[in-house]
Design a protein around this motif. Structure first.
Motif, PDB file in Angstrom:
ATOM      1  N   SER A 112      52.770  37.678  37.275  1.00  0.00           N
ATOM      2  CA  SER A 112      52.096  38.934  36.928  1.00  0.00           C
ATOM      3  C   SER A 112      50.845  38.679  36.098  1.00  0.00           C
ATOM      4  N   LEU A 113      50.798  37.539  35.437  1.00  0.00           N
ATOM      5  CA  LEU A 113      49.630  37.164  34.645  1.00  0.00           C
ATOM      6  C   LEU A 113      48.387  37.050  35.523  1.00  0.00           C
ATOM      7  N   LEU A 114      48.581  36.776  36.806  1.00  0.00           N
ATOM      8  CA  LEU A 114      47.460  36.564  37.727  1.00  0.00           C
ATOM      9  C   LEU A 114      47.259  37.721  38.697  1.00  0.00           C
ATOM     10  N   SER A 115      47.905  38.851  38.427  1.00  0.00           N
ATOM     11  CA  SER A 115      47.814  39.970  39.369  1.00  0.00           C
ATOM     12  C   SER A 115      47.464  41.278  38.655  1.00  0.00           C
ATOM     13  N   GLY A 116      47.138  42.295  39.446  1.00  0.00           N
ATOM     14  CA  GLY A 116      46.830  43.610  38.900  1.00  0.00           C
ATOM     15  C   GLY A 116      45.556  43.641  38.077  1.00  0.00           C
ATOM     16  N   ASN A 117      45.584  44.450  37.013  1.00  0.00           N
ATOM     17  CA  ASN A 117      44.420  44.606  36.141  1.00  0.00           C
ATOM     18  C   ASN A 117      44.557  43.806  34.853  1.00  0.00           C
ATOM     19  N   ASN A 118      45.392  42.808  34.875  1.00  0.00           N
ATOM     20  CA  ASN A 118      45.599  42.001  33.680  1.00  0.00           C
ATOM     21  C   ASN A 118      44.368  41.149  33.359  1.00  0.00           C
ATOM     22  N   VAL A 119      44.256  40.768  32.091  1.00  0.00           N
ATOM     23  CA  VAL A 119      43.075  40.060  31.589  1.00  0.00           C
ATOM     24  C   VAL A 119      42.718  38.846  32.442  1.00  0.00           C
ATOM     25  N   PHE A 120      43.695  37.973  32.687  1.00  0.00           N
ATOM     26  CA  PHE A 120      43.397  36.749  33.422  1.00  0.00           C
ATOM     27  C   PHE A 120      43.251  37.002  34.918  1.00  0.00           C
ATOM     28  N   ALA A 121      43.918  38.046  35.415  1.00  0.00           N
ATOM     29  CA  ALA A 121      43.785  38.382  36.834  1.00  0.00           C
ATOM     30  C   ALA A 121      42.342  38.743  37.160  1.00  0.00           C
ATOM     31  N   LYS A 122      41.677  39.407  36.224  1.00  0.00           N
ATOM     32  CA  LYS A 122      40.283  39.794  36.440  1.00  0.00           C
ATOM     33  C   LYS A 122      39.358  38.576  36.476  1.00  0.00           C
ATOM     34  N   LYS A 123      39.816  37.485  35.886  1.00  0.00           N
ATOM     35  CA  LYS A 123      38.990  36.273  35.844  1.00  0.00           C
ATOM     36  C   LYS A 123      39.228  35.365  37.050  1.00  0.00           C
ATOM     37  N   THR A 124      40.189  35.727  37.898  1.00  0.00           N
ATOM     38  CA  THR A 124      40.479  34.854  39.042  1.00  0.00           C
ATOM     39  C   THR A 124      39.356  34.867  40.076  1.00  0.00           C
TER      40      THR A 124
END
Length: 217
Positions: free
Chosen positions: A12-24
């Motif tokens: 979940s850290l890499l999905s949705g609108n999460n902080v790190f997901a936006k940096k992927t």
């Protein structure tokens, strides 16, 4: 007060609108991949050295986003939200030990490295981890690997006392949550569940489980 936290981890850290997901998006450019291909990559167990090096460089670059994660604690990951809510409620020990249980995949490896950095810097935690090979595409293989997963959860939980250990099977495949709860209950550990939308922690006491041995004649 919890001094030991054992949690299963997903991506979940890499999905949705999460902080790190936006940096992927930056990582996708480095990998020359579309988002669909990236999420397929996260489930792979083996990748070549070139891809591994690109991912490692991106993880190193994410250091600059650690402060942003602290400013937006509810938009990082389910695992981070659990730690944040425990701390906010005064239930997290001063220097807790966190034991992560992750799938042996590219996604699991990325999540481990990011969570370790976040937990060490934001919660003064010491972080340990172990990987499980869970293949949900083949029935016989799944049954064997789930048995190994339950054994690892048991080992992690046994490192702490039920009164000071928080077991949070919140990430990974859904079957990891249900089987994790069975292991926790059998060993007498309560289970913590976080409702991500409301950010409310539910602590579920262990249900007594008794195993009976029958002699077959």
């Amino acid at each position: 007060m919890y001094q030991t936290i054992v949690m299963t981890c997903g991506v979940s850290l890499l999905s949705g609108n999460n902080v790190f997901a936006k940096k992927t998006s930056e990582l996708l450019q480095l990998l020359c991949m579309e988002r669909r291909e990236f999420f397929e990559l996260l489930n792979k167990q083996e990748i070549d050295d070139e891809l591994r090096e690109v991912i490692s460089k991106w993880i190193d670059q994410t250091k600059m986003y650690v402060a942003e994660a602290e400013r937006h604690p509810n938009f990082v990951s389910a695992e981070y939200s659990m730690m944040y809510e425990l701390k906010k409620r005064g239930k997290l020990g001063k220097s807790p030990r966190v034991e992560l249980v992750l799938t042996n995949t590219v996604g699991g490896n990325i999540v481990e490295q990011l969570l370790q950095r976040l937990f060490e810097e934001h919660f003064s935690a010491s972080v340990g981890s172990s990987y499980v090979d869970i293949d949900v595409t083949e029935t016989k293989q799944t049954n064997r690997t789930l048995g190994e997963y339950m054994q690892k959860v048991s080992e992690k939980l046994s490192q702490g006392e039920p009164s000071s250990t928080c077991f949070a099977p919140i990430g990974g495949y859904k079957v990891m949550t249900s089987l994790g709860y069975i292991v926790g209950s059998f060993l007498g550990y309560p289970t913590a569940y976080l409702h991500e939308n409301s950010q409310i922690i539910h602590e579920i006491p262990p249900i007594p489980i008794h195993l009976y041995t029958y002699t077959l004649k």
